[in-house]
Design an enzyme around this catalytic site. Sequence first.
Site, PDB file in Angstrom:
ATOM      1  N   ASN A 138     -48.844  24.440  58.279  1.00 32.52           N
ATOM      2  CA  ASN A 138     -48.089  23.254  58.679  1.00 32.52           C
ATOM      3  C   ASN A 138     -48.135  23.222  60.198  1.00 32.52           C
ATOM      4  OD1 ASN A 138     -46.288  21.256  59.287  1.00 32.52           O
ATOM      5  ND2 ASN A 138     -44.483  22.306  58.466  1.00 32.52           N
ATOM      6  N   TRP A 139     -48.970  22.340  60.710  1.00 31.24           N
ATOM      7  CA  TRP A 139     -49.153  22.320  62.171  1.00 31.24           C
ATOM      8  C   TRP A 139     -47.975  21.701  62.902  1.00 31.24           C
ATOM      9  CZ3 TRP A 139     -54.933  20.506  63.139  1.00 31.24           C
ATOM     10  CH2 TRP A 139     -55.803  21.454  62.588  1.00 31.24           C
ATOM     11  N   LYS A 140     -47.122  21.005  62.168  1.00 34.22           N
ATOM     12  CA  LYS A 140     -45.994  20.292  62.810  1.00 34.22           C
ATOM     13  C   LYS A 140     -46.559  19.352  63.878  1.00 34.22           C
ATOM     14  CE  LYS A 140     -43.134  24.106  61.404  1.00 34.22           C
ATOM     15  NZ  LYS A 140     -41.951  24.941  61.592  1.00 34.22           N
ATOM     16  N   HIS A 166     -39.376  18.955  54.428  1.00 33.61           N
ATOM     17  CA  HIS A 166     -39.306  20.123  55.325  1.00 33.61           C
ATOM     18  C   HIS A 166     -37.933  20.142  55.996  1.00 33.61           C
ATOM     19  CE1 HIS A 166     -40.059  22.813  58.662  1.00 33.61           C
ATOM     20  NE2 HIS A 166     -41.065  23.279  57.958  1.00 33.61           N
ATOM     21  N   GLU A 212     -37.083  20.603  58.915  1.00 33.50           N
ATOM     22  CA  GLU A 212     -37.028  19.851  60.186  1.00 33.50           C
ATOM     23  C   GLU A 212     -36.862  18.356  59.914  1.00 33.50           C
ATOM     24  OE1 GLU A 212     -40.641  21.530  61.729  1.00 33.50           O
ATOM     25  OE2 GLU A 212     -39.615  23.466  61.871  1.00 33.50           O
ATOM     26  N   GLU A 234     -38.388  27.989  52.104  1.00 29.96           N
ATOM     27  CA  GLU A 234     -38.387  28.251  53.541  1.00 29.96           C
ATOM     28  C   GLU A 234     -36.958  28.439  54.041  1.00 29.96           C
ATOM     29  OE1 GLU A 234     -42.307  26.750  55.385  1.00 29.96           O
ATOM     30  OE2 GLU A 234     -40.813  25.183  55.595  1.00 29.96           O
ATOM     31  N   GLY A 286     -39.790  29.709  62.612  1.00 30.33           N
ATOM     32  CA  GLY A 286     -40.027  29.681  64.049  1.00 30.33           C
ATOM     33  C   GLY A 286     -39.185  30.685  64.826  1.00 30.33           C
ATOM     34  N   SER A 337     -42.018  32.334  59.451  1.00 31.81           N
ATOM     35  CA  SER A 337     -42.600  33.420  60.239  1.00 31.81           C
ATOM     36  C   SER A 337     -43.606  34.266  59.462  1.00 31.81           C
ATOM     37  CB  SER A 337     -41.493  34.293  60.859  1.00 31.81           C
ATOM     38  OG  SER A 337     -40.641  33.503  61.675  1.00 31.81           O
ATOM     39  N   GLY A 366     -46.285  28.042  59.698  1.00 30.46           N
ATOM     40  CA  GLY A 366     -46.172  27.199  60.883  1.00 30.46           C
ATOM     41  C   GLY A 366     -46.986  27.761  62.034  1.00 30.46           C
ATOM     42  N   GLY A 367     -46.305  28.401  62.967  1.00 30.61           N
ATOM     43  CA  GLY A 367     -46.928  28.873  64.206  1.00 30.61           C
ATOM     44  C   GLY A 367     -48.249  29.611  64.026  1.00 30.61           C
TER      45      GLY A 367
HETATM   46  P1  13P Z   1     -43.161  29.312  61.164  1.00 30.47           P
HETATM   47  O1  13P Z   1     -44.261  29.943  60.385  1.00 30.47           O
HETATM   48  O2  13P Z   1     -43.566  28.915  62.557  1.00 30.47           O
HETATM   49  O3  13P Z   1     -41.908  30.129  61.123  1.00 30.47           O
HETATM   50  O4  13P Z   1     -42.822  27.909  60.436  1.00 30.47           O
HETATM   51  C1  13P Z   1     -42.621  27.907  59.077  1.00 30.47           C
HETATM   52  C2  13P Z   1     -42.603  26.523  58.613  1.00 30.47           C
HETATM   53  O5  13P Z   1     -41.703  25.755  58.903  1.00 30.47           O
HETATM   54  C3  13P Z   1     -43.727  26.052  57.779  1.00 30.47           C
HETATM   55  O6  13P Z   1     -43.450  24.819  57.229  1.00 30.47           O
END
Ligand code: 13P
Length: 251
Positions: A10-12, A95, A97, A167, A173, A213, A234-235
């Site tokens: 998930n590149w956000k 998600h 967010e 999640e 994050g 993470s 994510g990251g």
């Molecule tokens: P991180 O892997 O950066 O913690 O993010 C997780 C996430 O929100 C994937 O959708």
Amino acid sequence: MGRVKIAAGNWKMNKTAKEAVEFVQALKDKVAGADAEVVTGVPFVCIPSVKKAVEGSNIKVAAQNMHWEENGAFTGEVSGAMLADLEVNYVIIGHSERRQYFAETDETVNKKVHAAFKYGLKPIICVGESLTQREQGVTAELVRYQVKIALLGLSAEQVKEAVIAYEPIWAIGTGKTATSEQAQEVCAVIRKVIEELYGKDVADAIRILYGGSVKASNAAELFNMSDIDGGLVGGASLQVDEFDKIVNYNK
Ligand code: 13P
């Protein structure tokens, strides 16, 4: 049971279209022989060029959101019809967010999930508790509730095709990963509620991911838990080498 694992990025809100194409071109060969399904969740504006760049490869493309209506006066939104037209494979829905910053609710998540199926997109439905909720001891109840509402009105066949991503918000994050036991425990709760609602066949078929993470160093331990069918990353999905190692966690 033979559930194929999924490593989904998930590149956000990261990467321009040019950067996105460079990324998937570098990733393509590295993940060509992967056992896990490889998915990149890219910003809307990157979808056309990324779809073109991954042609002939095993990389699938996800959108990060969608609206539930086909078209209309919804400024700034993108519909399932538009994503289907670009042959997008998956769509991330609900998600944390989106729930936190864009006021998405379990009800809008459910509408979006229905719309995703209408347009042939596979939903990756996100659920998970905050740190306060975990400390209050309501994680299992909350996640059961989120899953139930998200899936309301779907057929068993549709639920088999859906993907759920657990999640925990406190792990997103933050560098603070849930332990494999904590993640397994909640993913098992999710599979249990699906069994209660749709039966064992469906519960055995649906794929449940962990997100929060995930990185190359912890992917194998998490993905090898019995109810965890991969990760939503994510990251660590923004770096080719790191994401390659996550996809190939079993090599
Ligand atoms: P991180 O892997 O950066 O913690 O993010 C997780 C996430 O929100 C994937 O959708």
